[in-house]
Design an enzyme around this catalytic site. Structure first.
Site, mmCIF file in Angstrom:
data_model
loop_
_atom_site.group_PDB
_atom_site.id
_atom_site.type_symbol
_atom_site.label_atom_id
_atom_site.label_comp_id
_atom_site.label_asym_id
_atom_site.label_seq_id
_atom_site.Cartn_x
_atom_site.Cartn_y
_atom_site.Cartn_z
ATOM 1 C CG ASN A 58 13.835 21.851 24.470
ATOM 2 O OD1 ASN A 58 14.498 22.739 24.998
ATOM 3 N ND2 ASN A 58 14.334 21.054 23.551
ATOM 4 C CB ALA A 62 15.246 8.471 29.878
ATOM 5 C CD GLU A 71 7.288 26.035 20.833
ATOM 6 O OE1 GLU A 71 7.817 25.156 21.534
ATOM 7 O OE2 GLU A 71 7.557 26.207 19.638
ATOM 8 C CB CYS A 102 5.993 20.678 16.911
ATOM 9 S SG CYS A 102 5.008 20.469 18.423
HETATM 10 N N1 THU Z 1 11.072 21.605 20.272
HETATM 11 C C1 THU Z 1 10.551 22.664 20.962
HETATM 12 O O1 THU Z 1 10.731 22.784 22.184
HETATM 13 N N2 THU Z 1 9.826 23.578 20.262
HETATM 14 C C2 THU Z 1 9.657 23.572 18.920
HETATM 15 O O2 THU Z 1 9.032 24.481 18.385
HETATM 16 C C3 THU Z 1 10.226 22.493 18.117
HETATM 17 C C4 THU Z 1 10.873 21.384 18.867
HETATM 18 C C5 THU Z 1 11.897 20.646 21.012
HETATM 19 C C6 THU Z 1 11.319 19.281 21.246
HETATM 20 C C7 THU Z 1 12.567 18.464 21.462
HETATM 21 O O3 THU Z 1 12.963 18.575 22.823
HETATM 22 C C8 THU Z 1 13.616 19.146 20.610
HETATM 23 O O4 THU Z 1 13.109 20.429 20.318
HETATM 24 C C9 THU Z 1 13.925 18.421 19.323
HETATM 25 O O5 THU Z 1 12.771 18.123 18.642
#
Ligand code: THU
Length: 153
Positions: A58, A62, A71, A102
Protein backbone atom coordinates in the site's frame (compact mmCIF):
# COMPACT_ATOMS: atom_id res chain seq x y z
CA UNK A 1 -27.74 -24.01 -11.84
CA UNK A 2 -24.86 -24.52 -9.45
CA UNK A 3 -22.41 -22.44 -11.46
CA UNK A 4 -24.67 -19.41 -11.20
CA UNK A 5 -24.84 -19.46 -7.42
CA UNK A 6 -22.01 -17.59 -5.71
CA UNK A 7 -22.24 -19.87 -2.67
CA UNK A 8 -21.10 -22.73 -4.92
CA UNK A 9 -18.18 -20.81 -6.36
CA UNK A 10 -15.44 -22.43 -4.33
CA UNK A 11 -11.89 -21.21 -4.86
CA UNK A 12 -9.56 -23.19 -7.11
CA UNK A 13 -6.94 -24.92 -4.95
CA UNK A 14 -3.41 -23.54 -5.16
CA UNK A 15 -0.52 -26.02 -4.79
CA UNK A 16 1.17 -25.81 -1.37
CA UNK A 17 4.47 -24.70 -2.97
CA UNK A 18 2.69 -21.80 -4.72
CA UNK A 19 0.99 -20.79 -1.46
CA UNK A 20 4.37 -20.66 0.22
CA UNK A 21 5.89 -18.65 -2.66
CA UNK A 22 3.02 -16.15 -2.58
CA UNK A 23 3.29 -15.83 1.18
CA UNK A 24 7.04 -15.13 1.06
CA UNK A 25 6.58 -12.64 -1.78
CA UNK A 26 3.80 -10.82 0.09
CA UNK A 27 5.91 -10.64 3.27
CA UNK A 28 8.74 -9.00 1.31
CA UNK A 29 6.26 -6.60 -0.30
CA UNK A 30 4.73 -5.69 3.05
CA UNK A 31 8.17 -4.66 4.28
CA UNK A 32 8.11 -1.96 1.56
CA UNK A 33 4.70 -0.59 2.56
CA UNK A 34 4.39 3.18 2.79
CA UNK A 35 1.72 3.52 5.46
CA UNK A 36 2.74 6.36 7.80
CA UNK A 37 -0.87 7.45 8.41
CA UNK A 38 -2.66 4.20 9.17
CA UNK A 39 0.40 2.24 10.28
CA UNK A 40 -1.37 -0.70 8.66
CA UNK A 41 1.20 -2.24 6.34
CA UNK A 42 -0.11 -4.50 3.57
CA UNK A 43 1.64 -6.76 1.08
CA UNK A 44 0.00 -8.48 -1.88
CA UNK A 45 1.25 -11.16 -4.27
CA UNK A 46 -0.56 -12.26 -7.43
CA UNK A 47 0.27 -15.27 -9.61
CA UNK A 48 -0.41 -14.72 -13.32
CA UNK A 49 -1.30 -17.02 -16.22
CA UNK A 50 2.38 -17.89 -16.73
CA UNK A 51 3.02 -18.76 -13.08
CA UNK A 52 4.95 -15.54 -12.44
CA UNK A 53 4.37 -13.66 -9.20
CA UNK A 54 3.80 -9.90 -8.99
CA UNK A 55 3.91 -8.00 -5.72
CA UNK A 56 2.69 -4.73 -4.29
CA UNK A 57 2.38 -2.73 -1.08
CA UNK A 58 0.00 0.00 0.00
CA UNK A 59 1.09 3.54 -0.82
CA UNK A 60 -0.54 6.18 1.38
CA UNK A 61 -0.66 9.93 0.86
CA UNK A 62 -0.90 13.04 3.04
CA UNK A 63 -4.07 13.78 1.08
CA UNK A 64 -5.59 10.59 2.51
CA UNK A 65 -8.00 9.57 -0.29
CA UNK A 66 -5.15 9.61 -2.80
CA UNK A 67 -3.47 6.59 -1.23
CA UNK A 68 -3.93 3.17 -2.76
CA UNK A 69 -3.94 -0.48 -1.77
CA UNK A 70 -1.31 -3.19 -2.06
CA UNK A 71 -3.54 -5.14 -4.46
CA UNK A 72 -3.66 -2.18 -6.87
CA UNK A 73 0.14 -1.92 -6.87
CA UNK A 74 0.46 -5.65 -7.58
CA UNK A 75 -2.12 -5.54 -10.37
CA UNK A 76 -0.23 -2.67 -12.00
CA UNK A 77 2.97 -4.73 -11.88
CA UNK A 78 1.15 -7.71 -13.43
CA UNK A 79 -0.18 -5.64 -16.31
CA UNK A 80 3.16 -3.93 -16.88
CA UNK A 81 4.87 -7.33 -17.17
CA UNK A 82 2.62 -8.10 -20.13
CA UNK A 83 0.46 -10.60 -18.24
CA UNK A 84 -3.33 -10.30 -18.44
CA UNK A 85 -4.68 -12.88 -15.99
CA UNK A 86 -4.69 -13.12 -12.21
CA UNK A 87 -4.86 -16.78 -11.14
CA UNK A 88 -4.52 -16.25 -7.40
CA UNK A 89 -3.89 -13.53 -4.83
CA UNK A 90 -2.44 -13.58 -1.34
CA UNK A 91 -2.90 -10.46 0.78
CA UNK A 92 -1.06 -10.00 4.05
CA UNK A 93 -2.04 -7.42 6.67
CA UNK A 94 -0.55 -6.29 9.93
CA UNK A 95 -3.69 -6.37 12.06
CA UNK A 96 -5.23 -9.04 14.24
CA UNK A 97 -8.27 -9.61 12.02
CA UNK A 98 -7.84 -11.55 8.77
CA UNK A 99 -7.48 -9.08 5.92
CA UNK A 100 -9.62 -9.24 2.79
CA UNK A 101 -9.41 -6.91 -0.23
CA UNK A 102 -11.49 -3.73 -0.01
CA UNK A 103 -14.50 -3.34 -2.26
CA UNK A 104 -12.64 -1.28 -4.83
CA UNK A 105 -9.86 -3.85 -5.10
CA UNK A 106 -12.37 -6.69 -5.46
CA UNK A 107 -13.64 -4.91 -8.56
CA UNK A 108 -10.10 -4.28 -9.83
CA UNK A 109 -9.32 -7.98 -9.40
CA UNK A 110 -12.55 -8.87 -11.20
CA UNK A 111 -11.13 -7.36 -14.38
CA UNK A 112 -8.30 -9.92 -14.51
CA UNK A 113 -9.54 -12.88 -12.47
CA UNK A 114 -12.20 -15.57 -12.88
CA UNK A 115 -14.91 -16.12 -10.26
CA UNK A 116 -13.09 -19.10 -8.77
CA UNK A 117 -9.77 -17.29 -8.42
CA UNK A 118 -8.46 -17.96 -4.89
CA UNK A 119 -7.95 -15.01 -2.56
CA UNK A 120 -5.81 -16.01 0.40
CA UNK A 121 -5.73 -14.00 3.62
CA UNK A 122 -2.56 -14.05 5.69
CA UNK A 123 -0.48 -12.37 8.33
CA UNK A 124 3.19 -12.73 9.26
CA UNK A 125 2.47 -15.74 11.45
CA UNK A 126 0.06 -17.84 9.43
CA UNK A 127 -2.09 -18.37 6.38
CA UNK A 128 -5.78 -17.67 7.00
CA UNK A 129 -9.06 -18.23 5.18
CA UNK A 130 -9.22 -18.67 1.41
CA UNK A 131 -12.15 -17.25 -0.56
CA UNK A 132 -13.03 -17.19 -4.23
CA UNK A 133 -13.37 -13.84 -5.96
CA UNK A 134 -17.02 -14.59 -6.60
CA UNK A 135 -17.62 -15.25 -2.90
CA UNK A 136 -16.21 -11.80 -2.14
CA UNK A 137 -17.88 -10.05 -5.08
CA UNK A 138 -21.08 -11.88 -6.08
CA UNK A 139 -23.22 -10.82 -9.05
CA UNK A 140 -20.40 -8.62 -10.26
CA UNK A 141 -20.07 -6.34 -13.25
CA UNK A 142 -17.33 -7.28 -15.69
CA UNK A 143 -15.92 -6.94 -19.20
CA UNK A 144 -18.63 -9.18 -20.72
CA UNK A 145 -21.29 -6.64 -19.78
CA UNK A 146 -19.79 -4.23 -22.28
CA UNK A 147 -19.79 -6.81 -25.07
CA UNK A 148 -23.50 -7.63 -25.10
CA UNK A 149 -25.55 -5.12 -27.10
CA UNK A 150 -29.11 -4.42 -26.01
CA UNK A 151 -31.50 -6.65 -27.97
CA UNK A 152 -34.12 -4.62 -29.88
CA UNK A 153 -37.68 -5.95 -29.42
N1 THU B 1 -5.26 -1.71 2.45
C1 THU B 1 -4.67 -2.47 1.48
O1 THU B 1 -3.59 -2.12 0.98
N2 THU B 1 -5.30 -3.60 1.09
C2 THU B 1 -6.43 -4.10 1.66
O2 THU B 1 -6.88 -5.17 1.27
C3 THU B 1 -7.09 -3.36 2.73
C4 THU B 1 -6.53 -2.02 3.06
C5 THU B 1 -4.56 -0.51 2.91
C6 THU B 1 -5.15 0.82 2.53
C7 THU B 1 -4.57 1.72 3.59
O3 THU B 1 -3.27 2.13 3.19
C8 THU B 1 -4.43 0.82 4.80
O4 THU B 1 -4.51 -0.50 4.32
C9 THU B 1 -5.49 1.04 5.85
O5 THU B 1 -6.74 1.02 5.29
Amino acid sequence: MAGMNPSHSKPVALPEAMLQSLWAAARAAQARAYAPYSNYAVGAAIVDEHGAIHVGCNVENAAYPQGWCAEATALGALVMSGARKARGLLVLGSGGAWITPCGGCRQKLREFGEGQMPIVSANLQALGPIYSLEQLLPHSFGPAHLQQPLQQP
